[in-house]
Design a protein around this motif. Sequence first.
Motif, mmCIF file in Angstrom:
data_model
loop_
_atom_site.group_PDB
_atom_site.id
_atom_site.type_symbol
_atom_site.label_atom_id
_atom_site.label_comp_id
_atom_site.label_asym_id
_atom_site.label_seq_id
_atom_site.Cartn_x
_atom_site.Cartn_y
_atom_site.Cartn_z
ATOM 1 N N ASN A 5 0.822 -1.210 0.000
ATOM 2 C CA ASN A 5 0.000 0.000 0.000
ATOM 3 C C ASN A 5 0.859 1.263 0.000
ATOM 4 O O ASN A 5 0.502 2.259 -0.629
ATOM 5 N N LEU A 6 1.978 1.229 0.696
ATOM 6 C CA LEU A 6 2.885 2.378 0.691
ATOM 7 C C LEU A 6 3.485 2.605 -0.689
ATOM 8 O O LEU A 6 3.590 3.740 -1.153
ATOM 9 N N VAL A 7 3.872 1.524 -1.344
ATOM 10 C CA VAL A 7 4.414 1.634 -2.701
ATOM 11 C C VAL A 7 3.363 2.236 -3.624
ATOM 12 O O VAL A 7 3.655 3.135 -4.420
ATOM 13 N N ARG A 8 2.152 1.754 -3.499
ATOM 14 C CA ARG A 8 1.068 2.253 -4.353
ATOM 15 C C ARG A 8 0.820 3.742 -4.132
ATOM 16 O O ARG A 8 0.598 4.497 -5.071
ATOM 17 N N ALA A 9 0.894 4.174 -2.868
ATOM 18 C CA ALA A 9 0.645 5.577 -2.549
ATOM 19 C C ALA A 9 1.825 6.476 -2.940
ATOM 20 O O ALA A 9 1.627 7.597 -3.397
ATOM 21 N N ALA A 10 3.033 5.972 -2.751
ATOM 22 C CA ALA A 10 4.219 6.795 -2.975
ATOM 23 C C ALA A 10 4.648 6.847 -4.433
ATOM 24 O O ALA A 10 5.285 7.811 -4.856
ATOM 25 N N LYS A 11 4.314 5.803 -5.169
ATOM 26 C CA LYS A 11 4.742 5.715 -6.568
ATOM 27 C C LYS A 11 3.530 5.491 -7.461
ATOM 28 O O LYS A 11 3.225 4.356 -7.825
ATOM 29 N N PRO A 12 2.833 6.546 -7.810
ATOM 30 C CA PRO A 12 1.677 6.362 -8.701
ATOM 31 C C PRO A 12 2.080 5.615 -9.968
ATOM 32 O O PRO A 12 3.106 5.909 -10.573
ATOM 33 N N GLY A 13 1.312 4.621 -10.300
ATOM 34 C CA GLY A 13 1.600 3.823 -11.489
ATOM 35 C C GLY A 13 2.491 2.621 -11.226
ATOM 36 O O GLY A 13 2.743 1.839 -12.136
ATOM 37 N N ALA A 14 2.948 2.437 -9.992
ATOM 38 C CA ALA A 14 3.810 1.294 -9.661
ATOM 39 C C ALA A 14 2.946 0.089 -9.282
ATOM 40 O O ALA A 14 3.156 -0.559 -8.270
ATOM 41 N N TYR A 15 1.970 -0.193 -10.139
ATOM 42 C CA TYR A 15 1.026 -1.267 -9.850
ATOM 43 C C TYR A 15 1.702 -2.631 -9.744
ATOM 44 O O TYR A 15 1.351 -3.431 -8.881
ATOM 45 N N ASP A 16 2.648 -2.909 -10.607
ATOM 46 C CA ASP A 16 3.285 -4.228 -10.589
ATOM 47 C C ASP A 16 4.035 -4.472 -9.291
ATOM 48 O O ASP A 16 3.950 -5.568 -8.715
ATOM 49 N N GLU A 17 4.754 -3.474 -8.814
ATOM 50 C CA GLU A 17 5.497 -3.627 -7.560
ATOM 51 C C GLU A 17 4.535 -3.788 -6.387
ATOM 52 O O GLU A 17 4.712 -4.666 -5.541
ATOM 53 N N ALA A 18 3.514 -2.944 -6.334
ATOM 54 C CA ALA A 18 2.527 -3.043 -5.256
ATOM 55 C C ALA A 18 1.808 -4.389 -5.312
ATOM 56 O O ALA A 18 1.602 -5.035 -4.279
ATOM 57 N N GLU A 19 1.459 -4.827 -6.509
ATOM 58 C CA GLU A 19 0.776 -6.117 -6.671
ATOM 59 C C GLU A 19 1.650 -7.266 -6.193
ATOM 60 O O GLU A 19 1.156 -8.222 -5.593
ATOM 61 N N SER A 20 2.947 -7.172 -6.423
ATOM 62 C CA SER A 20 3.865 -8.207 -5.969
ATOM 63 C C SER A 20 3.850 -8.325 -4.443
ATOM 64 O O SER A 20 3.754 -9.426 -3.894
ATOM 65 N N TYR A 21 3.932 -7.200 -3.756
ATOM 66 C CA TYR A 21 3.900 -7.228 -2.290
ATOM 67 C C TYR A 21 2.569 -7.743 -1.765
ATOM 68 O O TYR A 21 2.521 -8.556 -0.839
ATOM 69 N N ARG B 102 -7.616 -9.040 4.596
ATOM 70 C CA ARG B 102 -7.054 -7.704 4.404
ATOM 71 C C ARG B 102 -6.203 -7.636 3.136
ATOM 72 O O ARG B 102 -6.295 -6.678 2.370
ATOM 73 N N ALA B 103 -5.373 -8.627 2.921
ATOM 74 C CA ALA B 103 -4.531 -8.652 1.717
ATOM 75 C C ALA B 103 -5.402 -8.748 0.470
ATOM 76 O O ALA B 103 -5.141 -8.080 -0.535
ATOM 77 N N ALA B 104 -6.450 -9.559 0.532
ATOM 78 C CA ALA B 104 -7.339 -9.730 -0.619
ATOM 79 C C ALA B 104 -8.090 -8.436 -0.935
ATOM 80 O O ALA B 104 -8.268 -8.088 -2.103
ATOM 81 N N ILE B 105 -8.531 -7.728 0.087
ATOM 82 C CA ILE B 105 -9.228 -6.452 -0.127
ATOM 83 C C ILE B 105 -8.310 -5.475 -0.851
ATOM 84 O O ILE B 105 -8.695 -4.849 -1.843
ATOM 85 N N ASP B 106 -7.093 -5.357 -0.354
ATOM 86 C CA ASP B 106 -6.163 -4.394 -0.956
ATOM 87 C C ASP B 106 -5.750 -4.808 -2.363
ATOM 88 O O ASP B 106 -5.651 -3.960 -3.260
ATOM 89 N N LEU B 107 -5.535 -6.097 -2.565
ATOM 90 C CA LEU B 107 -5.168 -6.571 -3.897
ATOM 91 C C LEU B 107 -6.343 -6.412 -4.865
ATOM 92 O O LEU B 107 -6.165 -5.993 -6.009
ATOM 93 N N ALA B 108 -7.543 -6.706 -4.412
ATOM 94 C CA ALA B 108 -8.730 -6.535 -5.261
ATOM 95 C C ALA B 108 -8.929 -5.061 -5.615
ATOM 96 O O ALA B 108 -9.280 -4.739 -6.754
ATOM 97 N N ALA B 109 -8.689 -4.167 -4.673
ATOM 98 C CA ALA B 109 -8.812 -2.738 -4.952
ATOM 99 C C ALA B 109 -7.783 -2.313 -5.996
ATOM 100 O O ALA B 109 -8.091 -1.521 -6.894
ATOM 101 N N LEU B 110 -6.585 -2.837 -5.906
ATOM 102 C CA LEU B 110 -5.550 -2.522 -6.887
ATOM 103 C C LEU B 110 -5.945 -3.050 -8.265
ATOM 104 O O LEU B 110 -5.821 -2.347 -9.263
#
Length: 94
Positions: free
Chosen positions: A10-26, A45-53
């Motif tokens: 979630n931090l990667v997603r917030a700090a790096k707009p467009g870094a979907y692949d990295e955030a998805e990996s975590y 919790r992980a599923a909610i965040d991954l589904a939102a991504l």
Amino acid sequence: MPELLRVKGNLVRAAKPGAYDEAESYLGRSLEMSRDHGVPGWEMRAAIDLAALLAARGQYDSARALLQPLAERFAEGLDTADLKSAGRLLATLR
């Protein structure tokens, strides 16, 4: 560790707009570890965040396929923040 990976995703997603692949990996690693440890709350919790991504990427069917079966497994605690969040997200994916 699963919760730390989820937060990092979630931090990667917030700090790096467009870094979907990295955030998805975590988030994917968090989900996998949560399942391995047998901790449904962390898994949710992980599923909610991954589904939102996934939904943010326009992958609505994949997001729903990930989250819906997990949300349906819960018979208790339906008034918890996590399950309410899952319900709201699923409602937007229909």
